[in-house]
Scaffold this active site. Structure first.
Site, PDB file in Angstrom:
ATOM      1  CE  LYS A  13       6.233   7.217  10.440  1.00  0.00           C
ATOM      2  NZ  LYS A  13       6.387   7.410   8.990  1.00  0.00           N
ATOM      3  NE  ARG A  88       0.152   5.120   9.623  1.00  0.00           N
ATOM      4  CZ  ARG A  88       1.370   4.578   9.625  1.00  0.00           C
ATOM      5  NH1 ARG A  88       1.880   4.060  10.711  1.00  0.00           N
ATOM      6  NH2 ARG A  88       2.072   4.568   8.520  1.00  0.00           N
ATOM      7  NE  ARG A 127      11.165   1.586   3.517  1.00  0.00           N
ATOM      8  CZ  ARG A 127      10.152   2.015   4.251  1.00  0.00           C
ATOM      9  NH1 ARG A 127      10.388   2.641   5.394  1.00  0.00           N
ATOM     10  NH2 ARG A 127       8.912   1.830   3.850  1.00  0.00           N
ATOM     11  NE  ARG A 160       7.215  -1.256   4.670  1.00  0.00           N
ATOM     12  CZ  ARG A 160       6.988  -0.213   5.474  1.00  0.00           C
ATOM     13  NH1 ARG A 160       7.836   0.069   6.436  1.00  0.00           N
ATOM     14  NH2 ARG A 160       5.913   0.524   5.331  1.00  0.00           N
ATOM     15  NE  ARG A 171       3.409   3.187   2.931  1.00  0.00           N
ATOM     16  CZ  ARG A 171       4.712   2.945   2.723  1.00  0.00           C
ATOM     17  NH1 ARG A 171       5.113   2.440   1.570  1.00  0.00           N
ATOM     18  NH2 ARG A 171       5.592   3.201   3.654  1.00  0.00           N
TER      19      ARG A 171
END
Ligand code: AP5
Length: 213
Positions: A13, A88, A127, A160, A171
């Site tokens: 996203k 969400r 990431r 992160r 998540r």
């Protein structure tokens, strides 16, 4: 043009919203980036949100909804925006719709980016993100030109704290339970488009642009 990108954590996203906002000349609004900015500035909202984010849980609706309603009223959002990470929950979607209705506005397209769980885990594990401009990189799929440094702004890259395996699993579970119902919600409104998110970053970008245009 007002666009929502739906999709699980790691679906792409943020990567795609940044590129779409540049192509379409509209602003990219990421609820996660706004929350991380609050944390970096040490606000009360930031410190409350952090305890939820670290565990992979959603921040309560009452904290998020006001933050986004304020953000979409700013002048740079007048021409439109790509919303990344919001809404969400069905409650958030209802609140957004009510706020837009008051101004005679609607959401034009909702793109649901589909990616398998195995791929999501691989993407989030590798990431890195720019601390300055928030651009996401991947150590294999989208590596920066120089190790540890953002191609765009030379900012420092970091990982992160919710990209650790336990938080990632949580998540993905929270997405299935609380965000997947939005697919039916927007399908019922007739503005949902489905996009395969497993191709290359460039292929997914092309699919998204043609799906929303
Ligand atoms: P948020 O920051 O929104 O995180 P997320 O939804 O979990 O999504 P991510 O940012 O992890 O992934 P992405 O889909 O943007 O993927 P990316 O482009 O980076 O939210 C974080 C937390 O904040 C939540 O858990 C919650 O606590 C809170 N929060 C935020 N919004 C909220 C709300 N509305 N309500 C309540 N709480 C809220 O890509 C991932 C990686 O894959 C990158 O390394 C990238 O380079 C790579 N990649 C991207 N595309 C491809 C591709 N096509 N092929 C190969 N690799 C790719």
């Amino acid at each position: 043009m007002r666009i929502i990108l739906l999709g699980p954590p790691g679906a792409g996203k943020g990567t795609q919203a940044k590129s779409m906002s540049e192509s379409l000349g509209i602003v990219h609004i990421s609820s996660g980036d706004l929350l991380r900015d609050h944390q970096a500035r040490g606000t009360e909202l930031g410190s409350t949100a952090r305890s939820y984010m670290q565990q992979g849980l959603l921040v309560p609706d009452e904290l998020i909804i006001g933050m986004i309603q304020e953000r979409i009223k700013l002048s740079d959002a007048e021409k439109g925006y790509v919303l990344d990470g919001f809404p969400r929950t069905v409650e958030q979607a209802g609140a957004l719709e009510a706020a837009l209705e008051k101004q005679g506005e609607t959401i034009d397209r909702v793109a649901n980016i589909r990616v398998s769980e195995e791929e999501l885990i691989m993407r989030l594990g590798g990431r890195w993100i720019c601390r300055h401009c928030q651009r996401p990189y991947h150590e294999v799929n989208a590596a920066p030109r120089k190790h540890g440094e953002c191609d765009d702004c030379e900012g420092e890259l970091y990982q992160r704290e919710d990209d650790v395996p336990e938080a990632v699993s949580k998540r993905i579970k929270v997405f299935a339970e609380q965000t997947v119902p939005l697919i039916g919600y927007y399908n019922g409104k007739g503005n949902l488009v489905e996009v395969d998110g497993e191709g290359s970053i460039e292929d997914v970008r092309e699919s998204l642009l043609s799906a929303v245009s």
